[in-house]
Motif scaffolding. Structure first.
Motif, short mmCIF file in Angstrom:
data_model
loop_
_atom_site.label_atom_id
_atom_site.label_comp_id
_atom_site.label_asym_id
_atom_site.label_seq_id
_atom_site.Cartn_x
_atom_site.Cartn_y
_atom_site.Cartn_z
N THR A 219 0.65 -0.97 0.15
CA THR A 219 -0.03 -0.22 -0.29
C THR A 219 0.56 1.15 0.10
O THR A 219 2.16 1.09 0.10
N GLU B 66 0.62 -7.06 -4.50
CA GLU B 66 0.72 -5.85 -4.97
C GLU B 66 -0.86 -6.48 -5.40
O GLU B 66 -0.91 -7.40 -6.33
N GLU B 67 -2.04 -5.13 -5.36
CA GLU B 67 -3.26 -5.83 -6.02
C GLU B 67 -4.41 -4.04 -6.44
O GLU B 67 -5.42 -4.76 -6.60
N SER B 68 -3.33 -3.74 -7.05
CA SER B 68 -4.16 -2.82 -7.52
C SER B 68 -3.61 -3.43 -9.88
O SER B 68 -4.06 -2.65 -10.19
N ASP C 57 -4.15 -4.86 -12.80
CA ASP C 57 -5.26 -4.81 -14.47
C ASP C 57 -4.50 -5.12 -15.55
O ASP C 57 -3.35 -5.27 -15.78
N PHE D 95 4.51 -1.77 -7.48
CA PHE D 95 3.38 -1.08 -6.55
C PHE D 95 3.44 0.31 -7.92
O PHE D 95 2.30 0.71 -8.67
N ALA E 270 1.88 -1.23 -11.47
CA ALA E 270 0.31 -1.29 -11.19
C ALA E 270 -0.03 0.20 -11.77
O ALA E 270 -1.21 0.42 -11.96
N VAL E 271 -0.11 1.06 -10.36
CA VAL E 271 -0.54 2.17 -10.49
C VAL E 271 -0.55 3.19 -11.96
O VAL E 271 -0.88 3.57 -12.40
N GLN F 24 -2.81 2.17 -14.12
CA GLN F 24 -4.33 2.49 -13.41
C GLN F 24 -4.16 3.81 -14.09
O GLN F 24 -5.55 4.21 -14.14
N ARG F 25 -3.37 5.01 -13.89
CA ARG F 25 -3.15 6.22 -14.09
C ARG F 25 -3.98 6.37 -15.69
O ARG F 25 -3.71 7.25 -16.12
N ARG G 13 -9.37 -0.17 -19.52
CA ARG G 13 -8.68 -0.48 -19.08
C ARG G 13 -7.69 -1.91 -19.77
O ARG G 13 -6.52 -1.86 -19.22
N THR H 67 3.98 8.47 -10.44
CA THR H 67 3.23 7.60 -9.60
C THR H 67 4.39 7.34 -8.81
O THR H 67 3.74 7.04 -7.66
#
Length: 287
Positions: free
Chosen positions: A9, A214-216, A218, A253, A256-257, A260-261, A268, A283
């Motif tokens: 996180t 890491e759970e972000s 996709d 992290f 992944a993020v 997402q950005r 997606r 990020t």
């Protein structure tokens, strides 16, 4: 029972802050990327630029000689060295003393992006291990992982700072079986078997039994070149002074993020690996 791991996180990362070297570019370290072929120079480009975006001070690219000129134009920030090729355009396993000298002087060596010959890659990997200093950090990706699977004791007991970055196919070769659904457990098995930090699809494990996830991430990250970006990102974080577990968690992290950005612009799925590159510094800076 599923293996236990800590979720990566922003709060966890803020408590595990990255080093911020002061001074010139040398203070942020030298990353050497060894990879590519006549037909896959883009992998080296993606990994190298990702290393710079993550904070590396000096970038060097060693790739198939037929691609060196174009890479030097595409990445003007880097020293680019051409390596001898086979008739099929793969980097040869006996590239000579020039590569050995670059490895000896580098702070981080990333081996694998874009390599295409498993036997030659095995020779390159042994050259790197022989030439690298004891404090040199290594990132092994793609065909370098395939070569390691044929020599599973190569790193065991070496005490080296090494991070392995397999995808599921590469994990299959390293495990000599299909990975199961519990990727925490698979990462822990790999780290124990190869005596290196492992980052498997955002599941990070260390030889001393620590684990994070890491759970972000996709579906959009499942695109050509995304793994090359991740390995270069990790190399750049190591170069600026992060330890292997820290670099692996931050890289998982940030990778992944950064994806997402891009979702508001591209959805997606549909963004390209090279579009992750420009998102990396922001990020990292905004954790």
């Amino acid at each position: 029972m599923p293996s236990r791991s800590d979720v990566i996180t922003p709060a966890l990362l803020r408590d595990w802050a990255l080093p911020v070297p002061t001074g010139g570019k040398e203070a942020r370290g030298t990353v050497l990327v060894v990879g590519g072929s006549r037909f896959t120079p883009g992998a080296v480009l993606l990994a190298g630029v990702a290393a710079l975006r993550a904070g590396a001070g000096v970038l060097q690219l060693a790739a198939a000689e037929s691609t060196a000129a174009s890479l030097s134009i595409q990445v003007p920030e880097a020293l680019v060295v051409g390596l001898p090729e086979t008739d099929d355009g793969a980097v040869r396993g006996d590239p000579g003393d020039l590569l050995r000298g670059l490895v000896a002087e580098a702070d981080v060596v990333a081996v694998g992006p874009g390599l295409t010959d498993i036997e030659a890659t095995g020779e390159l990997l042994r050259l790197v291990l022989d030439a690298a200093g004891r404090d040199t950090a290594l990132v092994l990706d793609a065909y370098a992982l395939g070569a390691l699977s044929h020599a599973p004791d190569l790193l065991v007991g070496s005490g080296r700072k090494v991070v392995l970055t397999p995808n599921l196919t590469e994990a299959k070769h390293l495990l000599h079986r299909d990975p199961g659904d519990d990727l925490d457990a698979e990462a822990l098995e790999l780290t124990g078997r190869y005596d290196a930090v492992v980052s498997l699809y955002g599941h990070v494990a260390t030889p001393d039994g620590r684990a994070w996830r890491e759970e972000s991430g996709d579906a959009g990250l499942g695109t050509s070149g995304s793994g090359d970006v991740r390995s270069g990102l990790l190399a750049g974080l190591l170069s600026r002074g992060a330890d292997p577990a820290q670099a692996a968690c931050w890289a998982a992290f940030a990778h992944a993020v950064s994806g997402q950005r891009l979702v508001p612009r591209y959805g997606r799925i549909g963004f390209l690996a090279r579009e992750l590159l420009d998102e990396i510094p922001y990020t990292i800076a905004t954790v």
